[in-house]
Design a protein around this motif. Structure first.
Motif, short mmCIF file in Angstrom:
data_model
loop_
_atom_site.label_atom_id
_atom_site.label_comp_id
_atom_site.label_asym_id
_atom_site.label_seq_id
_atom_site.Cartn_x
_atom_site.Cartn_y
_atom_site.Cartn_z
N GLY A 110 16.98 94.67 69.58
CA GLY A 110 17.06 94.03 70.87
C GLY A 110 17.59 94.94 71.96
N ASP A 111 18.12 94.30 73.01
CA ASP A 111 18.63 94.99 74.19
C ASP A 111 20.06 94.56 74.46
N VAL A 112 20.79 95.44 75.13
CA VAL A 112 22.16 95.16 75.55
C VAL A 112 22.23 95.32 77.06
N ASP A 113 22.84 94.36 77.73
CA ASP A 113 23.07 94.45 79.17
C ASP A 113 24.56 94.71 79.38
N PHE A 114 24.88 95.79 80.08
CA PHE A 114 26.27 96.14 80.36
C PHE A 114 26.71 95.53 81.69
N ALA A 115 26.75 94.21 81.74
CA ALA A 115 27.20 93.46 82.92
C ALA A 115 26.49 93.91 84.19
N GLY A 116 25.18 94.14 84.09
CA GLY A 116 24.41 94.55 85.25
C GLY A 116 24.59 96.01 85.65
N GLN A 117 25.35 96.77 84.86
CA GLN A 117 25.64 98.18 85.18
C GLN A 117 24.89 99.13 84.25
N GLY A 118 23.72 98.73 83.83
CA GLY A 118 22.94 99.55 82.90
C GLY A 118 22.69 98.78 81.63
N GLY A 119 22.08 99.46 80.68
CA GLY A 119 21.76 98.79 79.44
C GLY A 119 21.45 99.76 78.33
N ALA A 120 21.05 99.22 77.22
CA ALA A 120 20.76 100.01 76.03
C ALA A 120 19.84 99.19 75.13
N THR A 121 19.36 99.82 74.09
CA THR A 121 18.64 99.12 73.04
C THR A 121 19.48 99.20 71.78
N PHE A 122 19.20 98.31 70.84
CA PHE A 122 19.92 98.38 69.57
C PHE A 122 19.00 97.97 68.42
N THR A 123 19.35 98.48 67.27
CA THR A 123 18.78 98.01 66.00
C THR A 123 19.96 97.71 65.11
N GLY A 124 19.76 96.84 64.14
CA GLY A 124 20.82 96.51 63.22
C GLY A 124 20.27 96.37 61.81
N GLU A 125 21.09 96.79 60.84
CA GLU A 125 20.72 96.67 59.45
C GLU A 125 21.87 96.02 58.68
N ARG A 126 21.52 95.01 57.88
CA ARG A 126 22.53 94.32 57.08
C ARG A 126 23.02 95.26 55.99
N ARG A 127 24.34 95.33 55.82
CA ARG A 127 24.94 96.12 54.75
C ARG A 127 25.02 95.26 53.50
N ARG A 128 24.57 95.80 52.40
CA ARG A 128 24.60 95.06 51.12
C ARG A 128 25.72 95.53 50.25
#
Length: 128
Positions: A110-128
Motif C-alpha cells: 500500500g501507500d503511506v501519507d505523512f500528514a500531507g507532507q509527502g508519502g511512501a509505499t510499503f510492502t509487508g510480509e507476515r513473520r512465521r
C-alpha cells in the motif's frame, strides 16, 4: 424414478451450498491480519523496515509499529474486505496514515501519507 431424480437434485444443491459456504469461510480467514509482520517502507530517503504487530477483531485493527527511528508506537485502524487502514501518531504529532491491500495470507502492500507532507509505499510480509 421421480424420487431418485428429486434425491439427486437435493444432493447436488446441498453439495453446492456447502462448497459456497466453504469458499466464504476461506475468504474470511484470508483477511485476518492478526500476527507479526515485517514492513518495508520505501521513501525518497531510503527504505525502513519496521516491525508491525497487528490484531484484528472483526473489522477493527490495532497494534504496534516499531522502528529504530521512532520506537514503538500504538495504532488503530480498520479492515474491510481486502483493504485496511491504520494511523500511527508519532511523538512529534505527525499522523502516518497507512492504506493497504491484502495480497494474500502473508503479504500486504500500500501507500503511506505523512500528514500531507509527502508519502511512501510499503510492502509487508507476515513473520512465521
Amino acid at each position: 424414478m421421480p424420487f431418485v431424480r428429486t434425491a439427486f437434485v437435493v444432493a447436488a444443491l446441498t453439495t453446492s451450498a456447502l462448497a459456497s459456504a466453504t469458499v466464504l469461510v476461506a475468504q474470511h480467514r484470508a483477511t485476518d491480519l492478526t500476527g507479526n509482520w515485517t514492513f518495508a517502507v520505501v521513501t525518497e530517503n531510503g527504505t525502513g523496515t519496521p516491525a508491525v504487530v497487528m490484531k484484528q477483531q472483526g473489522d477493527s485493527l490495532s497494534g504496534t509499529y516499531e522502528s529504530s527511528r521512532m520506537g514503538a508506537l500504538a495504532f488503530k485502524g480498520s479492515v474491510k474486505d481486502k483493504a485496511f487502514t491504520f494511523v500511527v501518531n508519532t511523538s512529534g504529532g505527525t499522523a502516518l496514515t497507512f492504506r493497504g491491500t491484502i495480497v494474500d495470507d502473508d503479504h500486504v502492500k500500500g501507500d503511506v501519507d505523512f500528514a500531507g507532507q509527502g508519502g511512501a509505499t510499503f510492502t509487508g510480509e507476515r513473520r512465521r
